[in-house]
Design a protein around this motif. Structure first.
Motif, short mmCIF file in Angstrom:
data_model
loop_
_atom_site.label_atom_id
_atom_site.label_comp_id
_atom_site.label_asym_id
_atom_site.label_seq_id
_atom_site.Cartn_x
_atom_site.Cartn_y
_atom_site.Cartn_z
N MET A 168 0.99 -1.16 0.00
CA MET A 168 -0.29 -0.12 -0.10
C MET A 168 0.94 1.16 -0.14
SD MET A 168 -2.97 1.21 2.70
CE MET A 168 -4.07 -0.11 2.51
N PHE A 218 1.98 5.11 0.67
CA PHE A 218 1.82 6.09 1.72
C PHE A 218 0.51 6.80 1.42
CE2 PHE A 218 4.83 8.01 4.98
CZ PHE A 218 3.84 8.77 5.49
N TYR A 270 -2.46 5.00 2.29
CA TYR A 270 -2.70 4.91 3.78
C TYR A 270 -3.68 6.25 3.98
CZ TYR A 270 0.11 0.88 5.72
OH TYR A 270 0.34 -0.29 5.90
N LYS A 298 -7.09 5.96 3.12
CA LYS A 298 -8.13 4.97 3.68
C LYS A 298 -8.35 5.80 5.18
CE LYS A 298 -9.23 1.03 2.92
NZ LYS A 298 -10.51 0.60 2.40
N GLY A 354 -0.49 0.89 12.03
CA GLY A 354 0.00 1.15 10.71
C GLY A 354 -0.52 2.58 10.12
N HIS A 355 -2.05 2.64 10.19
CA HIS A 355 -2.66 3.75 9.62
C HIS A 355 -1.98 4.95 10.68
CE1 HIS A 355 -5.07 0.94 7.49
NE2 HIS A 355 -5.06 1.85 6.61
N ALA A 400 1.53 6.16 9.77
CA ALA A 400 1.36 7.12 8.65
C ALA A 400 1.13 8.59 8.88
CB ALA A 400 0.55 6.43 7.60
N HIS A 430 4.55 -0.29 -2.56
CA HIS A 430 4.65 0.84 -1.79
C HIS A 430 5.01 2.00 -2.70
CE1 HIS A 430 4.33 -1.22 2.01
NE2 HIS A 430 5.25 -2.07 1.58
#
Length: 96
Positions: free
Chosen positions: A1, A3, A6, A9, A51-52, A55, A77
């Motif tokens: 995914m 940056f 992220y 999302k 993870g989110h 970011a 990525h």
């Protein structure tokens, strides 16, 4: 995914643009705190996973520029630019 993916999302999950969340973090004084404090806030208030949250931590602490390392690569990525769009997925000129 990527940056940017992220961040997109995060907007989908929270209903808030990355810029709105960064602005809130700044108002809370979170620019100089450890990442864990920000992650805890994002989990508690927005139910974001680590993870989110990480970011967003990067953007809060370093701004919207990212390293050229993954720009234009063919990996998972890969980002199209080293400048992240924080003002909402729908208004991103790269999505047009």
């Amino acid at each position: 995914m990527s940056f940017q993916a992220y961040l997109d999302k995060i907007e989908e999950k929270t209903g808030r643009t990355p810029r709105e969340l960064v602005d809130e973090a700044v108002k809370r004084g979170y620019t100089e705190v450890k990442a864990g404090v920000i992650c805890d806030w994002l989990k508690e208030d927005y139910d974001l996973g680590r993870g989110h949250a990480m970011a967003l931590v990067h953007v809060i602490k370093n701004g919207s520029r990212i390293s050229d390392k993954h720009v234009g690569t063919t990996g998972t990525h890969s980002d199209p630019s080293n400048l992240l769009w924080l003002d909402g997925k729908a208004t991103n000129p790269l999505n047009a």
